[in-house]
Design a protein around this motif. Structure first.
Motif, mmCIF file in Angstrom:
data_model
loop_
_atom_site.group_PDB
_atom_site.id
_atom_site.type_symbol
_atom_site.label_atom_id
_atom_site.label_comp_id
_atom_site.label_asym_id
_atom_site.label_seq_id
_atom_site.Cartn_x
_atom_site.Cartn_y
_atom_site.Cartn_z
ATOM 1 N N LYS A 52 26.908 -6.691 3.077
ATOM 2 C CA LYS A 52 25.796 -7.029 2.188
ATOM 3 C C LYS A 52 25.104 -5.780 1.654
ATOM 4 C CE LYS A 52 24.865 -11.715 3.789
ATOM 5 N NZ LYS A 52 23.885 -12.652 4.378
ATOM 6 N N VAL A 53 25.054 -4.731 2.458
ATOM 7 C CA VAL A 53 24.499 -3.460 1.970
ATOM 8 C C VAL A 53 25.403 -2.884 0.882
ATOM 9 C CG1 VAL A 53 24.057 -1.054 2.599
ATOM 10 C CG2 VAL A 53 23.182 -2.893 4.041
ATOM 11 N N LEU A 54 26.722 -2.914 1.102
ATOM 12 C CA LEU A 54 27.650 -2.391 0.102
ATOM 13 C C LEU A 54 27.586 -3.205 -1.190
ATOM 14 C CD1 LEU A 54 30.832 -1.542 2.217
ATOM 15 C CD2 LEU A 54 28.876 -0.119 1.701
ATOM 16 N N ALA A 55 27.372 -4.508 -1.055
ATOM 17 C CA ALA A 55 27.299 -5.376 -2.231
ATOM 18 C C ALA A 55 25.954 -5.281 -2.943
ATOM 19 C CB ALA A 55 27.558 -6.821 -1.826
ATOM 20 N N GLY A 56 24.967 -4.642 -2.306
ATOM 21 C CA GLY A 56 23.637 -4.557 -2.899
ATOM 22 C C GLY A 56 22.783 -5.772 -2.619
ATOM 23 N N LEU A 57 23.241 -6.646 -1.713
ATOM 24 C CA LEU A 57 22.485 -7.846 -1.359
ATOM 25 C C LEU A 57 21.434 -7.553 -0.296
ATOM 26 C CD1 LEU A 57 25.495 -10.339 -1.195
ATOM 27 C CD2 LEU A 57 23.956 -9.901 -3.121
ATOM 28 N N GLU A 58 21.585 -6.441 0.399
ATOM 29 C CA GLU A 58 20.603 -5.930 1.354
ATOM 30 C C GLU A 58 20.405 -4.445 1.066
ATOM 31 O OE1 GLU A 58 18.923 -7.451 3.708
ATOM 32 O OE2 GLU A 58 20.000 -9.317 4.153
ATOM 33 N N SER A 59 19.217 -3.967 1.315
ATOM 34 C CA SER A 59 18.957 -2.535 1.125
ATOM 35 C C SER A 59 19.045 -1.826 2.469
ATOM 36 C CB SER A 59 17.578 -2.314 0.509
ATOM 37 O OG SER A 59 16.568 -2.865 1.337
ATOM 38 N N ALA A 60 19.649 -0.635 2.468
ATOM 39 C CA ALA A 60 19.750 0.160 3.687
ATOM 40 C C ALA A 60 18.461 0.950 3.897
ATOM 41 C CB ALA A 60 20.942 1.104 3.596
ATOM 42 N N ASP A 61 18.158 1.219 5.153
ATOM 43 C CA ASP A 61 17.002 2.061 5.474
ATOM 44 C C ASP A 61 17.349 3.533 5.289
ATOM 45 O OD1 ASP A 61 15.535 -0.216 6.196
ATOM 46 O OD2 ASP A 61 16.321 -0.153 8.244
ATOM 47 N N ALA A 62 18.619 3.856 5.426
ATOM 48 C CA ALA A 62 19.091 5.227 5.246
ATOM 49 C C ALA A 62 20.573 5.189 4.929
ATOM 50 C CB ALA A 62 18.837 6.055 6.506
ATOM 51 N N GLY A 63 21.071 6.279 4.341
ATOM 52 C CA GLY A 63 22.500 6.382 4.077
ATOM 53 C C GLY A 63 22.840 6.360 2.601
ATOM 54 N N ARG A 64 24.128 6.525 2.332
ATOM 55 C CA ARG A 64 24.606 6.655 0.947
ATOM 56 C C ARG A 64 25.937 5.933 0.782
ATOM 57 N NH1 ARG A 64 26.895 11.496 -2.318
ATOM 58 N NH2 ARG A 64 25.887 11.287 -4.338
ATOM 59 N N VAL A 65 26.104 5.279 -0.363
ATOM 60 C CA VAL A 65 27.340 4.564 -0.700
ATOM 61 C C VAL A 65 27.878 5.121 -2.016
ATOM 62 C CG1 VAL A 65 28.404 2.346 -1.226
ATOM 63 C CG2 VAL A 65 26.530 2.458 0.437
ATOM 64 N N VAL A 66 29.143 5.549 -2.004
ATOM 65 C CA VAL A 66 29.799 6.060 -3.204
ATOM 66 C C VAL A 66 31.130 5.324 -3.371
ATOM 67 C CG1 VAL A 66 30.810 8.066 -4.351
ATOM 68 C CG2 VAL A 66 28.738 8.341 -2.959
ATOM 69 N N VAL A 67 31.348 4.751 -4.542
ATOM 70 C CA VAL A 67 32.598 4.060 -4.846
ATOM 71 C C VAL A 67 33.191 4.691 -6.102
ATOM 72 C CG1 VAL A 67 33.698 1.877 -5.466
ATOM 73 C CG2 VAL A 67 31.818 1.894 -3.811
#
Length: 253
Positions: A52-67
């Motif tokens: 859900k974090v990767l899909a943008g359905l939940e927000s992360a408290d920390a970290g980074r996603v790159v696709v």
């Protein structure tokens, strides 16, 4: 366990906390282009929250996603190039199976969307149901259509959250084989989470184990099988014992 640091999908240090519970704890993920990373984990290990974090359905408290070298920080779900598929097919009830599969391609202005949707339904072995509405399809047929719709969207990253978990054993095995074949044919890049060891081995090109909000990835299938924590050895030992007992019973008869 050594994994690539330059991957199509790079997730670094994702953390997520609900109230007093750390659901994701500095989670790192690497997925190569055109491969399926199968992530094994028990209920409550953080698998669904990660997706859900990767899909943008939940927000992360920390970290980074790159696709694909594109940072997704702050990018809304519909602009991420990410498709999330769960146990619920969530098909459009007013559209036929073919129209559901062709939906994303039609939005892109693809004039061949319907023809390609029919071809994909044929690959999924439900071509004869192309004209039917979702309510007229079985659970297994609905999930085939939902997977077809996800594949036709050509996402940069496909997220699968135990998508075959509600199917009977035989249908589930068929869907696993169909998924693996079509994922390779379509060149999908996917993260497939499951609590089922056999399913992970059946659908995965690469493997990970999720425990208490952290993901361990393996450099090879052999490394995944060799790690006692994955349970593969216990599974093999069980079937070896069954075979030995069956052989002993036959010898006594």
């Amino acid at each position: 366990m050594s994994i690539s640091t330059r991957s199509f999908v790079s997730v670094d240090g994702i953390s997520k906390r609900y109230a007093s519970e750390d659901v994701l704890r500095g989670c790192d993920v690497r997925v190569e282009q055109h491969e399926t990373l199968a992530v094994l984990g028990r209920s409550g290990s953080g698998k669904t929250t990660l997706l859900k974090v990767l899909a943008g359905l939940e927000s992360a408290d920390a970290g980074r996603v790159v696709v694909g070298r594109r940072p997704l920080d702050g990018v809304p779900p519909h602009k991420r190039g990410v498709v999330y598929l769960s146990q619920e097919p969530l098909l459009f009830p007013h559209l036929s199976a073919c129209e559901n599969v062709a939906f994303a391609a039609r939005l892109r202005g693809d004039k061949d969307a319907e023809e390609r949707a029919h071809a994909l339904l044929s690959d999924l072995e439900v071509a004869e149901h192309a004209h039917k509405k979702p309510e007229q399809l079985s659970g297994g047929q609905q999930q085939r259509v939902a997977f077809g719709r996800a594949a036709m969207a050509h996402p940069d990253l496909l997220l699968l959250d135990e998508p075959f978990g509600k199917l009977d054993v035989e249908t589930r095995a068929t869907m696993q084989d169909l998924y693996a074949r079509i994922a390779h044919e379509q060149g999908l890049t996917a993260l497939f989470v499951t609590h089922d060891l056999k399913e992970a081995l059946r659908v995965g090109d690469a493997f990970g184990l999720m425990v208490a909000g952290k993901l361990a990835q393996y450099p090879s299938r052999e490394a995944f099988v060799a790690d006692p924590a994955t349970g593969v050895r216990d599974e093999l030992r069980f079937w070896e014992n069954v075979a030995e007992r069956s052989a002993a019973t036959l010898n006594l008869s």
